[in-house]
Each structure stands twice: as C-alpha cells, then as structure tokens.
Design a protein around this motif. Structure first.
Motif, PDB file in Angstrom:
ATOM      1  N   VAL A 287       0.847  -1.198   0.000  1.00 47.75           N
ATOM      2  CA  VAL A 287       0.000   0.000   0.000  1.00 47.75           C
ATOM      3  C   VAL A 287       0.877   1.241   0.000  1.00 47.75           C
ATOM      4  N   LEU A 288       0.283   2.357  -0.359  1.00 49.42           N
ATOM      5  CA  LEU A 288       0.970   3.641  -0.275  1.00 49.42           C
ATOM      6  C   LEU A 288       0.856   4.133   1.169  1.00 49.42           C
ATOM      7  N   GLU A 289       1.915   3.985   1.923  1.00 43.82           N
ATOM      8  CA  GLU A 289       1.857   4.231   3.364  1.00 43.82           C
ATOM      9  C   GLU A 289       1.537   5.679   3.708  1.00 43.82           C
ATOM     10  N   GLU A 290       1.897   6.614   2.829  1.00 49.28           N
ATOM     11  CA  GLU A 290       1.687   8.028   3.117  1.00 49.28           C
ATOM     12  C   GLU A 290       0.257   8.493   2.834  1.00 49.28           C
ATOM     13  N   SER A 291      -0.550   7.603   2.269  1.00 50.46           N
ATOM     14  CA  SER A 291      -1.927   7.981   1.920  1.00 50.46           C
ATOM     15  C   SER A 291      -2.903   7.445   2.958  1.00 50.46           C
ATOM     16  N   LYS A 292      -3.940   8.231   3.252  1.00 55.27           N
ATOM     17  CA  LYS A 292      -4.972   7.757   4.170  1.00 55.27           C
ATOM     18  C   LYS A 292      -5.945   6.803   3.476  1.00 55.27           C
ATOM     19  N   PHE A 293      -5.822   6.677   2.147  1.00 54.77           N
ATOM     20  CA  PHE A 293      -6.664   5.750   1.386  1.00 54.77           C
ATOM     21  C   PHE A 293      -5.839   4.497   1.088  1.00 54.77           C
ATOM     22  N   GLN A 294      -6.175   3.420   1.787  1.00 57.13           N
ATOM     23  CA  GLN A 294      -5.369   2.205   1.726  1.00 57.13           C
ATOM     24  C   GLN A 294      -5.996   1.115   0.859  1.00 57.13           C
ATOM     25  N   ASN A 295      -7.017   1.462   0.096  1.00 51.02           N
ATOM     26  CA  ASN A 295      -7.685   0.454  -0.730  1.00 51.02           C
ATOM     27  C   ASN A 295      -7.057   0.300  -2.111  1.00 51.02           C
ATOM     28  N   TYR A 296      -6.160   1.244  -2.491  1.00 55.22           N
ATOM     29  CA  TYR A 296      -5.542   1.178  -3.816  1.00 55.22           C
ATOM     30  C   TYR A 296      -4.101   1.637  -3.705  1.00 55.22           C
ATOM     31  N   GLY A 297      -3.205   0.902  -4.378  1.00 55.47           N
ATOM     32  CA  GLY A 297      -1.796   1.228  -4.331  1.00 55.47           C
ATOM     33  C   GLY A 297      -1.189   1.421  -5.697  1.00 55.47           C
TER      34      GLY A 297
END
Length: 544
Positions: A287-297
């Motif tokens: 996942v993109l750790e810096e994003s608060k949206f963890q459903n898409y990377g």
C-alpha cells in the motif's frame, strides 16, 4: 518495435508442463476445468487461466479460439489485451524513476505539466494519481459526455492530454476522496516519457525485457501490434468482432500472453529469474503508506475475500477481460484472460479460489438480511427516489396499489411486505429492502442480497408544491468540454433533456435541486447545474 519471442523453446515447454499440475488433486483439477470452460461452448472464443503457488505453476488451462476466422486456438503464444491490469506496470515504471532519484511521489504533477488546473491551489501529487485520489476526471466519461464512443475511433495520449488541459475543475480536492480515474495512469505514462526522455513504449519494453516477459508490451500504434492475437468477440445471436484502433496507453492497452503473466506472478511471489530490481517488485505490491486511502496502491486494489486478505485488479476492454487475484498468506495467484463477451473472469477466478482454498458459498460470508425487524413504516412513506453517495438510484412507486422498485437500465420489480419495515422482491424474496430513519430524520433503504454486501440509499427531499418547473428550462453549456444541454419541462416532474442537439433523454426532477437523467444526476444552483455520473463529478453547466 520490440521483437516478440513467440516460439516457445523445448526447455520451457518441458519445465512448463512438469510443474503444471503439481499441488492439486485430479478431483480439484476437474472442478477447475469445469469453472474455466463454463462459458466456452464449441466453436467459440475462450480463456487462458492459471494458478501459481509458492513460485510454481500448479494449474493451467487454455480453451476456445483466438481467431474464429483462422480457426486459431488459444495457446501459450496467444496475446490478450489485459486492459487495466496493465496499470501495475505503469506504476512499476514510476517506481523505477523514484528509485533513480529522478522523481518523488510527493512531487506535483504540474512540475512537468504546468498548464494543468491553474486555478487549483492544492498539490496534485504523483502519489495521488497512483491511488486515484487526485480528483482528475476520467477521460472516457468525458468523451462519453461529448457523445464520443471511444472504441470506435483512434486517439493517442496527446489527444487525452488536450482534453484534460481544457478541464478547469476537479471531481474533488486532491487527497480528500478516492475515485478511480483512467486519466491518472495516462498522465503517469506521459510523465515517464518526460522524465526518462524515452517513449513510454521503449521504457516499458526495456522493463519487460528485464522481467523476462518477452511477449508483453503496451501498444500505442494499433497498426503495428505483433504476434498471435486473441480477437475480441461478443455474441449477439452470432459471434462478432471489430478491429482495434485505440492508441492510448498507461491506463491499459497492454498485450500479453499467459506465460508472461505467470512469470510476473512468480516474480511477485519472490521467485523466478529477472535482472529487474526485486525490491521494487516487492514495493509495488504494498500500500501507499503516506496515503490515508489504503484500498488502492501501485495499480492494485486491496481488500478481503471471504476472510482472506488479497490484492487484485480487473481489466476490461470490450470482450477482452482479465482478472488477477493474489492471496499473500496463501502465496497464491490466480489469473484469467478472456476474449469472449460471455465470460466474466472476475466471477470465474473467484470461483476457482473457492475451490482451491475450499471456501464456502458467498452468503456464508455476507450479511444477506436485516438483523431484526424495525418500526412499522407505511407504504406511502417509502415512495420516492433514494440515492447512494455515488448517485445510484432506487425509485419506489405505487401503481394500482402495488409497490414497484425502478432502477435505471433494469425492469421494474414488484415488491411485497415481509415485515413491519422490510419488503422483498415478489419473485426473488432473497432481494430484501429494509426501511429505517437515519439520525437526520430522513428515510433510508438498505438493500440485501445473497451475492453482495448490503448498501444504503437515502431518500431525496420532496419537491415544493409551489416549485416553478419551467424555471429550469433553458440551454446550459460546459466550457471544459463545449457540451450544450437543453432542458424543456413536459409535465409534472418530467423533462426533455437534449444533449449536443442530437441526443434526447428523459429527465426526472426528484427534488427542488436534483434531476435524474439517464446515468447522470444534475444538481441545480441558481443559473447553473453540476453534472455527476460515473467517474466525473461537479461538471459545471452554466445557463446561456
């Protein structure tokens, strides 16, 4: 143009088949074969599917024709358009540039495309494009709004850039919402070109060479696609196909074989030979750790399937469809590629996972009915139109004392009461509707069924008795697409809606400020309205 190694060596064949069926029983193989071929009748297009576990190919199946005209069967050398499943490779190209310190995920995309969105003060980062939180509108929905059927024409990335350069507003402020948009990955492909000073095709072909995927390539010139292609077929009484003319890349338009996809899954699992940076491959699965949206990377979705954590993606370009499912805890990947409109690989591949992991029927894992009966609600109270946040609509009407549910693009459904606040479809009682009142005192309906999670729609406010219906009449223009829409009141809450002087649709006003028009919702404010639908939101139309 990259040379394609379409002749499989004897060594590859022998090793390929030596691992093919290890790890599964003959009974399991039978079940998987039945699933794989369920929508592949005789003399029809078909599928290519495989399962990779712990770096080994444990199941593989080819069925149907790649080309009905030439009677060419689907096999190891057949190239499919895997559509949006190619996003993971666009993301991998971006990670390569990050690893070379040429870009940072926190960079604003306008560092390279300075004319985009001059009035948007917020950062539109590379990261926000990667996980669809940029707010940039989807180009395919914008083309549809213009009356353009994209797959009937030939456009390239430059054409899409010109379309986006005319956009003045976003769907939402960056990093405040998630909404899938193909435009994000088209811009990422063009970013690769600007930063690397190579064509996107050359850059990714070099990447595929290192990944040992010789028969995979994005294709930005439909006249130069090489290899044995699986032609896409739909069936409208007879199998029909059409020539492919689309040249946009980055979001999809990538052709590959099943063996190449098997090789990629082995690399994802930490096996297989490659000269590509294995740490970047591993990073692309996170996942993109810096994003608060963890459903898409990085071109991948993250979710749970029947209690198992998994990553996945679907691709669809007409009859070309592709699905990849990865279950990290099981060290297993499942792939299905198709060229038939009859097959639905998103369902088939999950059916194969059910067999492989001995999972139970869908309803075992889903809430399929209300937990309890609530307060009584009168039939007249439920009448009206209800919307989800994404403007999917239910309309409940009473005709001859019978309650009907109306949904866009579907037949009306007759309902009957099951309990005080619960109704169900008369001829399919598993489809239930639970009516409740939310914290704001507004009626809402929650829909239940055996093959999906419950979802809730909220009732729209009633139209004032003094409302001036003709006050909405007029012609409105969107400057970003140069689309004109004319509204003309007919009777009651019904309107004639003319798009671009050539397409007429029906409009239904459901509140003082909201109108349903086909798959769109218009929201009115003074002398303008905002169009919402699919992957485009708040598209401003001003009355002329």
């Amino acid at each position: 143009m990259k040379a394609y190694l379409l002749i499989v060596t004897l060594f590859f064949i022998s090793s390929h088949y030596s691992f093919s069926q290890k790890g599964i029983s003959s009974q399991t193989k039978e079940k998987l074969n039945a699933i794989a071929t369920q929508d592949v009748p005789a003399r029809a297009p078909g599928i290519a599917t495989a399962i990779i576990q712990d770096g080994r190919l444990i199941y593989e199946k080819y069925a149907g024709y790649a080309d009905l005209t030439d009677s060419l069967f689907i096999d190891e050398s057949t190239r499919f358009n895997i559509a949006s499943n190619g996003k993971q490779f666009t993301a991998l190209a971006i990670l390569s540039l990050v690893d070379d310190n040429q870009i940072k995920l926190s960079d604003d995309i306008r560092k390279w495309f300075p004319v985009l969105y001059p009035n948007v003060k917020e950062q539109i980062t590379i990261q926000s494009l990667l996980n669809h939180t940029s707010g940039i509108r989807d180009c395919y929905d914008l083309l549809a709004l213009q009356g353009i059927t994209w797959w009937k024409i030939s456009l390239g990335n430059g054409d899409i850039l010109q379309l986006i350069e005319k956009q003045e507003e976003l769907n939402f402020l960056p990093d405040t919402q998630y909404l899938y948009s193909n435009t994000n990955y088209i811009l990422l492909a063009m970013l690769v070109e600007k930063v690397s000073e190579k064509t996107f095709i050359a850059f990714t072909n070099s990447m595929f060479d290192k990944l040992n995927m010789p028969n995979s390539s994005f294709e930005n010139d439909h006249t130069q696609i090489q290899g044995e292609l699986a032609r896409p077929y739909f069936n409208f009484d007879t199998w029909t196909t059409r020539d492919w003319t689309w040249d946009v890349v980055g979001d999809g338009n990538i052709f590959s074989t099943l063996p190449d996809q098997i090789q990629w899954e082995k690399l994802v699992q930490g096996y297989g030979e490659t000269s590509f940076n294995k740490k970047l491959i591993a990073q692309s699965q996170a996942v993109l750790e810096e994003s608060k949206f963890q459903n898409y990377g990085f071109g991948l979705e993250f979710s749970e399937y029947k209690g198992l954590s998994y990553t996945f993606h679907e691709g669809a370009t007409g009859a070309w469809k592709a699905t990849v499912l990865r279950f990290p805890e099981k060290q297993s990947s499942l792939i299905t590629l198709t060229n038939t409109g009859k097959s639905i690989p998103s369902i088939q591949t999950r059916q194969m996972a059910d067999v492989l992991f001995d999972l139970k029927a869908d309803e075992t894992y889903l809430v399929t009915k209300p937990a309890k009966t609530g307060s009584f609600i009168h039939e007249d109270e439920i009448l009206g139109t209800y919307l989800t946040h994404g403007n999917f609509a239910f309309t409940f009407k009473k005709i001859d004392n019978i309650i009907y549910l109306q949904r866009f693009g579907r037949n009306d459904v007759e309902l009957e009461r099951e309990a005080d606040n619960i109704f169900h479809q008369k001829f399919d009682p598993a489809f239930k509707q639970e009516f409740t009142v939310n914290s704001n005192g507004v009626v809402q309906v929650t829909a239940y069924y055996t093959n999906h999670s419950p979802y809730t729609l909220t009732k729209s406010s009633e139209i004032d008795s003094s409302f001036d219906f003709k006050g909405l009449d007029g012609t409105y223009q969107n400057a970003e697409t140069d689309v004109w829409i004319t509204l003309k009141h007919i009777e009651n809450a019904n309107y004639e809606v003319i798009f671009r002087d050539d397409t007429t649709k029906e409009g239904l006003l459901i509140s003082n400020s909201k109108m349903l028009v086909s798959s769109y919702v218009f929201e009115f404010k003074e002398n303008e309205f905002f169009l919402n639908g699919g992957r485009i939101e708040i598209v401003r139309f001003v009355r002329k």
